[in-house]
Design a protein around this motif. Sequence first.
Motif, mmCIF file in Angstrom:
data_model
loop_
_atom_site.group_PDB
_atom_site.id
_atom_site.type_symbol
_atom_site.label_atom_id
_atom_site.label_comp_id
_atom_site.label_asym_id
_atom_site.label_seq_id
_atom_site.Cartn_x
_atom_site.Cartn_y
_atom_site.Cartn_z
ATOM 1 N N ILE A 178 63.248 10.177 -6.326
ATOM 2 C CA ILE A 178 62.597 11.307 -5.647
ATOM 3 C C ILE A 178 61.328 11.689 -6.406
ATOM 4 O O ILE A 178 60.274 11.933 -5.806
ATOM 5 C CB ILE A 178 63.559 12.515 -5.552
ATOM 6 C CG1 ILE A 178 64.841 12.103 -4.817
ATOM 7 C CG2 ILE A 178 62.880 13.676 -4.832
ATOM 8 C CD1 ILE A 178 65.839 13.232 -4.645
ATOM 9 N N LEU A 204 58.647 9.282 -5.588
ATOM 10 C CA LEU A 204 58.087 9.519 -4.253
ATOM 11 C C LEU A 204 57.133 10.709 -4.263
ATOM 12 O O LEU A 204 56.038 10.650 -3.678
ATOM 13 C CB LEU A 204 59.229 9.744 -3.248
ATOM 14 C CG LEU A 204 58.811 10.124 -1.826
ATOM 15 C CD1 LEU A 204 57.872 9.072 -1.224
ATOM 16 C CD2 LEU A 204 60.037 10.291 -0.929
ATOM 17 N N LEU A 253 53.172 10.596 -3.271
ATOM 18 C CA LEU A 253 52.626 11.377 -2.147
ATOM 19 C C LEU A 253 51.366 12.138 -2.568
ATOM 20 O O LEU A 253 50.527 12.472 -1.725
ATOM 21 C CB LEU A 253 53.669 12.364 -1.622
ATOM 22 C CG LEU A 253 54.753 11.767 -0.716
ATOM 23 C CD1 LEU A 253 55.911 12.738 -0.562
ATOM 24 C CD2 LEU A 253 54.185 11.406 0.654
ATOM 25 N N VAL A 275 47.049 17.070 -0.770
ATOM 26 C CA VAL A 275 48.474 17.247 -1.047
ATOM 27 C C VAL A 275 48.682 17.492 -2.544
ATOM 28 O O VAL A 275 48.417 16.621 -3.361
ATOM 29 C CB VAL A 275 49.282 16.016 -0.587
ATOM 30 C CG1 VAL A 275 50.746 16.156 -0.989
ATOM 31 C CG2 VAL A 275 49.162 15.850 0.911
ATOM 32 N N GLN A 298 56.463 17.844 -2.851
ATOM 33 C CA GLN A 298 57.904 18.087 -2.943
ATOM 34 C C GLN A 298 58.507 18.371 -1.580
ATOM 35 O O GLN A 298 59.539 17.817 -1.202
ATOM 36 C CB GLN A 298 58.182 19.300 -3.833
ATOM 37 C CG GLN A 298 58.097 18.992 -5.312
ATOM 38 C CD GLN A 298 58.085 20.247 -6.146
ATOM 39 O OE1 GLN A 298 58.329 21.349 -5.646
ATOM 40 N NE2 GLN A 298 57.792 20.103 -7.412
ATOM 41 N N ARG A 299 57.831 19.254 -0.827
ATOM 42 C CA ARG A 299 58.363 19.614 0.487
ATOM 43 C C ARG A 299 58.416 18.381 1.378
ATOM 44 O O ARG A 299 59.381 18.149 2.100
ATOM 45 C CB ARG A 299 57.504 20.711 1.129
ATOM 46 C CG ARG A 299 58.291 21.530 2.113
ATOM 47 C CD ARG A 299 57.474 22.644 2.719
ATOM 48 N NE ARG A 299 56.289 22.134 3.363
ATOM 49 C CZ ARG A 299 55.044 22.512 3.065
ATOM 50 N NH1 ARG A 299 54.840 23.405 2.146
ATOM 51 N NH2 ARG A 299 54.023 21.994 3.703
ATOM 52 N N MET A 300 57.334 17.573 1.344
ATOM 53 C CA MET A 300 57.303 16.363 2.169
ATOM 54 C C MET A 300 58.450 15.417 1.806
ATOM 55 O O MET A 300 59.150 14.908 2.678
ATOM 56 C CB MET A 300 55.982 15.618 1.952
ATOM 57 C CG MET A 300 54.786 16.299 2.585
ATOM 58 S SD MET A 300 53.246 15.452 2.117
ATOM 59 C CE MET A 300 52.100 16.304 3.212
ATOM 60 N N ALA A 301 58.638 15.182 0.504
ATOM 61 C CA ALA A 301 59.654 14.224 0.066
ATOM 62 C C ALA A 301 61.047 14.692 0.484
ATOM 63 O O ALA A 301 61.802 13.941 1.118
ATOM 64 C CB ALA A 301 59.578 14.047 -1.447
ATOM 65 N N LEU A 302 61.369 15.944 0.151
ATOM 66 C CA LEU A 302 62.722 16.436 0.443
ATOM 67 C C LEU A 302 62.966 16.508 1.941
ATOM 68 O O LEU A 302 64.042 16.158 2.428
ATOM 69 C CB LEU A 302 62.943 17.809 -0.206
ATOM 70 C CG LEU A 302 62.886 17.813 -1.738
ATOM 71 C CD1 LEU A 302 63.112 19.212 -2.280
ATOM 72 C CD2 LEU A 302 63.929 16.859 -2.320
ATOM 73 N N GLN A 303 61.947 16.937 2.690
ATOM 74 C CA GLN A 303 62.138 17.066 4.137
ATOM 75 C C GLN A 303 62.363 15.702 4.795
ATOM 76 O O GLN A 303 63.246 15.558 5.641
ATOM 77 C CB GLN A 303 60.929 17.772 4.752
ATOM 78 C CG GLN A 303 61.258 18.423 6.079
ATOM 79 C CD GLN A 303 60.380 19.637 6.332
ATOM 80 O OE1 GLN A 303 60.209 20.485 5.455
ATOM 81 N NE2 GLN A 303 59.811 19.736 7.507
ATOM 82 N N MET A 304 61.589 14.705 4.378
ATOM 83 C CA MET A 304 61.812 13.361 4.931
ATOM 84 C C MET A 304 63.203 12.860 4.589
ATOM 85 O O MET A 304 63.892 12.286 5.427
ATOM 86 C CB MET A 304 60.783 12.382 4.349
ATOM 87 C CG MET A 304 59.593 12.161 5.249
ATOM 88 S SD MET A 304 58.581 10.809 4.632
ATOM 89 C CE MET A 304 57.847 11.548 3.189
ATOM 90 N N LEU A 305 63.614 13.065 3.328
ATOM 91 C CA LEU A 305 64.934 12.570 2.906
ATOM 92 C C LEU A 305 66.050 13.289 3.641
ATOM 93 O O LEU A 305 67.064 12.685 3.994
ATOM 94 C CB LEU A 305 65.099 12.759 1.396
ATOM 95 C CG LEU A 305 64.310 11.773 0.530
ATOM 96 C CD1 LEU A 305 64.244 12.245 -0.904
ATOM 97 C CD2 LEU A 305 64.935 10.382 0.619
ATOM 98 N N GLU A 306 65.862 14.583 3.904
ATOM 99 C CA GLU A 306 66.914 15.347 4.565
ATOM 100 C C GLU A 306 66.960 15.072 6.059
ATOM 101 O O GLU A 306 68.020 14.992 6.656
ATOM 102 C CB GLU A 306 66.648 16.848 4.387
ATOM 103 C CG GLU A 306 67.204 17.442 3.126
ATOM 104 C CD GLU A 306 68.706 17.576 3.180
ATOM 105 O OE1 GLU A 306 69.356 16.725 2.547
ATOM 106 O OE2 GLU A 306 69.221 18.502 3.830
#
Lengths: 200, 200
Positions: free
Chosen positions: B7, B10, B14, B20, B26-34
């Motif tokens: 993570i 990633l 990004l 960015v 962080q928001r992009m990474a976590l949101q895509m993963l979730e």
Amino acid sequence: MSFSPLIRQLIDALRILPGVGQKSAQRMALQMLERDRSGGMRLASALQQAMEGVGHCTQCRTLSEDALCPQCADPRRDDTVLCIVQSPMDVFAVDQTGFRGRYFVLKGHLSPLDGQGPEAIGIPALLARVEGAEALREVILATNPTVEGEATAHYISQLLIPRGLIVSRLAHGIPLGGELDLVDGGTLAHAFAGRKPMGG
Amino acid sequence: MSFSPLIRQLIDALRILPGVGQKSAQRMALQMLERDRSGGMRLASALQQAMEGVGHCTQCRTLSEDALCPQCADPRRDDTVLCIVQSPMDVFAVDQTGFRGRYFVLKGHLSPLDGQGPEAIGIPALLARVEGAEALREVILATNPTVEGEATAHYISQLLIPRGLIVSRLAHGIPLGGELDLVDGGTLAHAFAGRKPMGG
């Protein structure tokens, strides 16, 4: 103007990123192609590895490719406090405050109409986690301050209070740095009800 | 809080995207993963294909994986006008205005101190393009309104005017929708010098 097919495909794919519209996606695509192809390749491989490799921590259920996430694996954290949140993003937000206890991540909130019952959001796993935690004394319910978040917090408190745990909820009140007349009525009412005496 | 290594990797990757920062990444990474792993995989493959496949149009030198970009391949465009810009992003901006002639994309601007001479920015290719264009009558210099952009435009005009071409430069003046007292002095002076009589 039209872009060539590969560029168009990249622009469309970039739009899945939160906060990225057509215009930012175009700028991102063209700028990477013009100036940073190796960065673009690194991003492609980081994305692929993360999407394929990242699962959930077996203990707190946040995102992690290891069986235990860094928070759960850290022996210096306080095992007597467990903070329950609705998403991995919330773990990050709470950790920023300096909280150094343990976490449990629900899969969203209870929403019976959408078929999101206790099993779907991970209540059985939460109970198993609580039962396995001998040192645990207090559970902090940090679900969102929405109707669904409150209902979820209430439901969990009913399960945990009979087990002899202290169950607390984050305080409602006026946010720091705002202006009083911009705060909504419900929040202001909560802030009045929760007022604190000032030290002399 | 710390993220697991994949993570973190990633999030770092990004951040090469323009605009960015750490928090959005962080928001992009976590949101895509979730929420959107298949979107994340699509983005990974679109990135890889574009970074590896996209080259430059052989005629106008904008970004394209085909030998001719959509603008150069379009037979309905006006062959008598050629617009010279500094980057593929500018092609998009100019095309938005409704311009439907041809383009030529320089690789930046002249900057002798940085070793960016006429060859480095593509002047020989521009001259070859102009020589091969029999229908060409006018060249519009749409380089940036900066010192380097002006110098580059001047240099090119000296090469093209002797060939009997009409060479024009975009007008300077006050931008639409602004307020006069916020416009800088140089721009305002240009706007005065370039004032136009109004129809009765």
